[in-house]
Scaffold this motif. Structure first.
Motif, PDB file in Angstrom:
ATOM      1  N   ALA A 281      -6.370 -17.228   6.129  1.00 51.43           N
ATOM      2  CA  ALA A 281      -5.149 -16.117   6.017  1.00 51.43           C
ATOM      3  C   ALA A 281      -4.110 -16.487   7.117  1.00 51.43           C
ATOM      4  CB  ALA A 281      -5.729 -14.829   6.186  1.00 51.43           C
ATOM      5  N   ALA A 287      -5.684  -9.152   6.535  1.00 55.94           N
ATOM      6  CA  ALA A 287      -6.569  -9.897   5.784  1.00 55.94           C
ATOM      7  C   ALA A 287      -7.827  -8.724   6.557  1.00 55.94           C
ATOM      8  CB  ALA A 287      -6.914 -11.158   5.875  1.00 55.94           C
ATOM      9  N   GLU A 304      -4.278 -13.720  -1.046  1.00 53.09           N
ATOM     10  CA  GLU A 304      -2.917 -13.898  -0.519  1.00 53.09           C
ATOM     11  C   GLU A 304      -1.924 -14.044  -1.271  1.00 53.09           C
ATOM     12  OE1 GLU A 304      -2.316 -15.831   3.521  1.00 53.09           O
ATOM     13  OE2 GLU A 304      -1.294 -17.300   2.026  1.00 53.09           O
ATOM     14  N   TYR A 366      -2.199  -8.791   1.198  1.00 60.92           N
ATOM     15  CA  TYR A 366      -3.463  -9.179   0.874  1.00 60.92           C
ATOM     16  C   TYR A 366      -4.239  -8.219   0.148  1.00 60.92           C
ATOM     17  CZ  TYR A 366      -2.128 -12.824   4.291  1.00 60.92           C
ATOM     18  OH  TYR A 366      -1.660 -14.054   4.890  1.00 60.92           O
TER      19      TYR A 366
END
Length: 563
Positions: A281, A287, A304, A366
């Protein structure tokens, strides 16, 4: 600024958690690499060998600071493997550059093939792609006289836009095999059917540093026969594992994947030696916050997304959305719509739809699903690497989303909610490790410029544009040998416009790094969409105090001198 002398033992700070060490030659590099791999320093997380350098990464800034003193007196004994592993690669010598390369070396094509196959090569360090390994001539087991032949082959003046997978090439003193189709400027001698990279294997890379490589000339039909029997060999057995079936509950369907939806987690740190970058990420805090909200472990795989998405629940489940500013809306089966907050658990009943619509501030959202996304893994990670193609393919409309089991109860994530996204950022950086390739005024110009993120940016890096005349010119004219790169490295290519490497950057690069963004600011960098503005502030790697070279401090100093 870093020391301008380039001595054989110069130690450069590369950001706050890494060191780049200049060494006199590749033999010394391999000695250091072997010693630091066998006995890592305190806090050392990886060591990446290159042509004339080793790059060491550490868990904390304190570990990197302590390592400077340790390495100043570090004198590893020449070591290496007592019995190096030997790998034979069958080659069909039909390359487009075979004849011209032989002419450059002043020998016939037959003699070039003979010398290439009689020479023993040592796998030295990983390159720009997983499985790409730079191999150098070695005396170990070479035929008589072959070790005295000087391999010096220039790269092509006009690199190819697509070199096929399996191409065997020469460049400088190195020989290598391209593991996958990619651009490249090496002189191609032939091709091999031997797989250099198998993501389903326990050890995906065929070659590892220290291995002895032998090329064997074969006919096309012989190569086909060898490939069909590959499973019987010692090396081939490492590449024969069948991927396990993906276990998980089919909890939702990705109705609309938006512009780009990728599976990401914490990535693959520590595999630079085989050409594998960390990935993962780009906005790690977002995240983690999404996973926290739904009760997952912080490293669970998430989506993502760029450009928004829509997800329909197949069973009752819980999701959370973090990252860029966005409108989050739930549509019930009866048609009722309800707006939800970022970074909060969102319960979806079977048949309900979650829609994420970006507002234009920030680049990436996210989405976590309770239990974490269940998907294929490579080197214990589900991260999708856009440079190498490693990991799960980009998600598409209609994809079924599987989830594992939640590891704990969801908690209120408001205190962990990452900072608001923005389209203008000031990123702190440590000058170097190659700021001494630029005049001091050029470094000041770099810090004094407001850069704009180009539309050509992606997960590999943010390409910068600036006002007319902002291009950075380096003082040194010689070529920089390829050396290890980090997320946060700011390379300056020949056009003078900086490139800030992100999570999917190449492991090595050949352009000087004027500065390195500190890890604490890389989440903000990952949220910058095209058109965002960026300024860089130089800080001390140990205290993070701003340096006087920054523009505002420069003005203050001038005023004090005038008084």
């Amino acid at each position: 600024m870093t020391d301008t002398s380039l001595t054989p033992r110069t130690i450069h700070r590369a950001g706050t958690r890494a060191l780049l060490v200049d060494l006199p030659d590749l033999a010394e590099v391999m000695t250091w690499h072997a010693a630091l791999t066998a006995q890592p320093l305190v806090g050392q997380t990886s060591v990446i060998a290159a042509a004339r350098t080793v790059l060491l990464e550490f868990a904390t800034p304190r570990d990197a600071q302590r390592a400077v003193n340790t390495l100043a007196g570090f004198s590893p004994a020449a070591a290496g493997q007592s019995t190096p592993r030997e790998v034979t690669i069958d080659v069909i010598y039909d390359g487009e550059d075979l004849t011209s390369t032989a002419e450059h070396l002043g020998i016939s094509t037959e003699e070039l093939i003979s010398r290439h196959t009689n020479q023993a090569w040592m796998a030295a360090f990983g390159g720009f792609a997983p499985g790409f390994t730079y191999c150098v001539p070695t005396d170990a087991g070479s035929s008589e006289g072959s070790e005295n032949f000087e391999w010096s082959v220039p790269r092509r003046a006009n690199p190819r836009t697509a070199v096929p997978a399996g191409a065997v090439g020469l460049a400088g003193e190195f020989s290598a095999v391209y593991p996958r189709q990619s651009p490249g400027g090496w002189q191609l001698l032939g091709h091999t059917e031997t797989p250099m990279w198998d993501p389903s294997a326990e050890h995906p890379a065929l070659l590892n540093p220290g291995d002895i490589v032998r090329y064997r000339a074969v006919r096309a039909e012989a190569s086909d026969a060898a490939s069909s029997n590959a499973g019987s060999g010692k090396v081939a057995s490492q590449h024969s594992r069948t991927p396990a079936a993906i276990l998980g509950r089919p909890v939702a369907t990705l109705t609309d994947a938006g512009l780009l939806s990728l599976v990401q987690d914490r990535g693959r740190p520590g595999h630079g030696d085989i050409g594998v970058t960390r990935s993962g990420a780009l906005d790690r805090a977002s995240a983690r916050a999404a996973n926290t909200a739904v009760g997952n472990r912080s490293s669970a795989a998430v989506i993502e997304n760029i450009g928004g998405l829509r997800i329909t629940a197949n069973v009752d489940t819980v999701l959370a959305v973090t990252g860029a500013e966005a409108t989050v809306e739930v549509s019930t089966r009866s048609g009722h719509k309800a707006t939800k907050a970022l970074a909060q658990p969102i319960g979806l009943l079977a048949g309900e739809e979650l829609a994420v619509r970006p507002t234009g501030t920030g680049a990436r959202n996210y989405v976590a699903i309770r239990g974490g996304l269940a998907t294929d893994t490579v080197l214990d990670s589900a991260a999708s690497d856009v440079l190498s193609g490693m990991g799960p393919a980009p998600l598409a409309d209609g994809d079924l989303l599987k989830a594992g089991r939640a590891t704990r109860t969801a908690v209120d994530p408001t205190i962990l909610n990452p900072a608001d996204s923005t389209n203008a950022a000031t990123l702190r950086c440590v000058l170097g490790p190659r700021d001494d390739w630029f005049a001091e005024q050029t470094v000041r110009d770099f810090l004094n410029t407001t850069w704009e993120v180009s539309g050509q940016s992606n997960r590999i890096g943010l390409r910068m544009t600036g006002p007319e005349g902002a291009e950075l010119t380096r003082e040194r004219e010689e070529e920089l040998a390829s050396e290890g790169m980090l997320p946060g490295s700011i390379q300056v290519p020949p056009n003078g416009l900086p490139v800030l490497f992100l999570a999917d950057h190449p492991v090595t690069g050949g352009y000087p790094v004027i500065a390195t963004v500190i890890p604490e600011d890389m989440d903000a960098a990952g949220q910058l969409p095209p058109g965002s503005t960026v300024t860089f502030r130089a800080v001390d790697p140990d205290t993070l105090a701003e340096l006087p070279i920054n523009p505002t401090d420069q003005n203050t100093d001038t005023q004090e001198e005038e008084q």
